[in-house]
Design a protein around this motif. Sequence first.
Motif, PDB file in Angstrom:
ATOM      1  N   SER A 131       0.800  -1.223   0.000  1.00 40.03           N
ATOM      2  CA  SER A 131       0.000   0.000   0.000  1.00 40.03           C
ATOM      3  C   SER A 131       0.831   1.270   0.000  1.00 40.03           C
ATOM      4  O   SER A 131       0.375   2.298   0.457  1.00 40.03           O
ATOM      5  N   THR A 132       2.032   1.185  -0.527  1.00 41.70           N
ATOM      6  CA  THR A 132       2.778   2.428  -0.700  1.00 41.70           C
ATOM      7  C   THR A 132       2.098   3.206  -1.817  1.00 41.70           C
ATOM      8  O   THR A 132       1.357   2.636  -2.637  1.00 41.70           O
ATOM      9  N   MET A 133       2.332   4.505  -1.850  1.00 38.72           N
ATOM     10  CA  MET A 133       1.701   5.328  -2.885  1.00 38.72           C
ATOM     11  C   MET A 133       2.087   4.831  -4.279  1.00 38.72           C
ATOM     12  O   MET A 133       1.253   4.775  -5.178  1.00 38.72           O
ATOM     13  N   GLU A 134       3.344   4.440  -4.455  1.00 39.60           N
ATOM     14  CA  GLU A 134       3.808   3.968  -5.759  1.00 39.60           C
ATOM     15  C   GLU A 134       3.139   2.650  -6.141  1.00 39.60           C
ATOM     16  O   GLU A 134       2.731   2.461  -7.294  1.00 39.60           O
ATOM     17  N   ALA A 135       2.980   1.734  -5.192  1.00 37.77           N
ATOM     18  CA  ALA A 135       2.334   0.451  -5.482  1.00 37.77           C
ATOM     19  C   ALA A 135       0.868   0.654  -5.866  1.00 37.77           C
ATOM     20  O   ALA A 135       0.369   0.019  -6.801  1.00 37.77           O
ATOM     21  N   ILE A 136       0.198   1.539  -5.164  1.00 38.08           N
ATOM     22  CA  ILE A 136      -1.208   1.819  -5.478  1.00 38.08           C
ATOM     23  C   ILE A 136      -1.317   2.425  -6.873  1.00 38.08           C
ATOM     24  O   ILE A 136      -2.161   2.030  -7.680  1.00 38.08           O
ATOM     25  N   ARG A 137      -0.451   3.376  -7.172  1.00 37.56           N
ATOM     26  CA  ARG A 137      -0.476   4.026  -8.485  1.00 37.56           C
ATOM     27  C   ARG A 137      -0.204   3.019  -9.604  1.00 37.56           C
ATOM     28  O   ARG A 137      -0.892   3.010 -10.632  1.00 37.56           O
ATOM     29  N   ARG A 138       0.763   2.126  -9.407  1.00 38.60           N
ATOM     30  CA  ARG A 138       1.062   1.093 -10.414  1.00 38.60           C
ATOM     31  C   ARG A 138      -0.138   0.170 -10.623  1.00 38.60           C
ATOM     32  O   ARG A 138      -0.448  -0.222 -11.744  1.00 38.60           O
ATOM     33  N   ASP A 139      -0.824  -0.193  -9.522  1.00 38.69           N
ATOM     34  CA  ASP A 139      -2.009  -1.052  -9.641  1.00 38.69           C
ATOM     35  C   ASP A 139      -3.106  -0.360 -10.445  1.00 38.69           C
ATOM     36  O   ASP A 139      -3.774  -0.995 -11.262  1.00 38.69           O
ATOM     37  N   LEU A 140      -3.302   0.927 -10.215  1.00 39.82           N
ATOM     38  CA  LEU A 140      -4.309   1.670 -10.974  1.00 39.82           C
ATOM     39  C   LEU A 140      -3.934   1.708 -12.449  1.00 39.82           C
ATOM     40  O   LEU A 140      -4.790   1.525 -13.321  1.00 39.82           O
ATOM     41  N   GLN A 141      -2.658   1.919 -12.744  1.00 42.05           N
ATOM     42  CA  GLN A 141      -2.201   1.936 -14.134  1.00 42.05           C
ATOM     43  C   GLN A 141      -2.396   0.566 -14.789  1.00 42.05           C
ATOM     44  O   GLN A 141      -2.795   0.486 -15.949  1.00 42.05           O
ATOM     45  N   ALA A 142      -2.134  -0.504 -14.037  1.00 42.54           N
ATOM     46  CA  ALA A 142      -2.285  -1.857 -14.567  1.00 42.54           C
ATOM     47  C   ALA A 142      -3.741  -2.151 -14.942  1.00 42.54           C
ATOM     48  O   ALA A 142      -4.009  -2.987 -15.806  1.00 42.54           O
ATOM     49  N   GLN A 143      -4.671  -1.472 -14.306  1.00 44.28           N
ATOM     50  CA  GLN A 143      -6.092  -1.635 -14.617  1.00 44.28           C
ATOM     51  C   GLN A 143      -6.549  -0.719 -15.745  1.00 44.28           C
ATOM     52  O   GLN A 143      -7.730  -0.680 -16.073  1.00 44.28           O
ATOM     53  N   GLY A 144      -5.618   0.072 -16.302  1.00 48.56           N
ATOM     54  CA  GLY A 144      -5.950   0.937 -17.421  1.00 48.56           C
ATOM     55  C   GLY A 144      -6.204   2.390 -17.057  1.00 48.56           C
ATOM     56  O   GLY A 144      -6.555   3.186 -17.918  1.00 48.56           O
ATOM     57  N   TRP A 145      -6.049   2.744 -15.797  1.00 47.19           N
ATOM     58  CA  TRP A 145      -6.245   4.131 -15.378  1.00 47.19           C
ATOM     59  C   TRP A 145      -5.060   4.960 -15.881  1.00 47.19           C
ATOM     60  O   TRP A 145      -3.920   4.526 -15.836  1.00 47.19           O
ATOM     61  N   LYS A 146      -5.325   6.172 -16.337  1.00 49.37           N
ATOM     62  CA  LYS A 146      -4.261   7.109 -16.707  1.00 49.37           C
ATOM     63  C   LYS A 146      -3.864   7.829 -15.428  1.00 49.37           C
ATOM     64  O   LYS A 146      -4.484   8.815 -15.043  1.00 49.37           O
ATOM     65  N   MET A 147      -2.840   7.307 -14.771  1.00 45.29           N
ATOM     66  CA  MET A 147      -2.517   7.771 -13.432  1.00 45.29           C
ATOM     67  C   MET A 147      -1.011   8.024 -13.310  1.00 45.29           C
ATOM     68  O   MET A 147      -0.252   7.148 -12.915  1.00 45.29           O
TER      69      MET A 147
END
Length: 156
Positions: free
Chosen positions: A32-48
């Motif tokens: 749940s680091t900020m970077e891990a959360i951001r990578r997970d959102l990107q992996a789902q197709g979010w432009k983050m």
Amino acid sequence: MLRRELVRTPGLQPEDIGVLAELLLRDPRLPSTMEAIRRDLQAQGWKMGKDRYNAIAKRLTKAGHLARVSVYDATTQRPTWVTRVYRNPANNEQYVDLGIAASVQVNTEVRETRDPGGSPVTEERETRVSPGQSRIAGFPRSGAGSRKTFCALFFF
């Protein structure tokens, strides 16, 4: 189901609500680091991008839905910052404590008024929000048992 007071939280953007919903549904066993959360959102197709996620996280933190805490990581043998997510900001101790601290500062302010005789009279100002009570309409007050529910902790 999203509640009205969540969707209409002052200061939040529509994308903030989407990210909050995703974080509430996220597997709490994932990092749940900020970077891990951001990578997970990107992996789902979010432009983050980093700046976009930081801006969203800042607004969600200000509204009381996120808190960053330092937790000891046994693998690296050092502390790491993790994100805690709250459906109800009244359950977020950091957010509630900030409200209490702000309330105490307001209570200690002093103002002078003049009485008809011309001598200054000192009055203590009071706030209309009780310590521990949310300043944002629609959020319930914190209470003894309220911090137990709706909290997800994400960590390694």
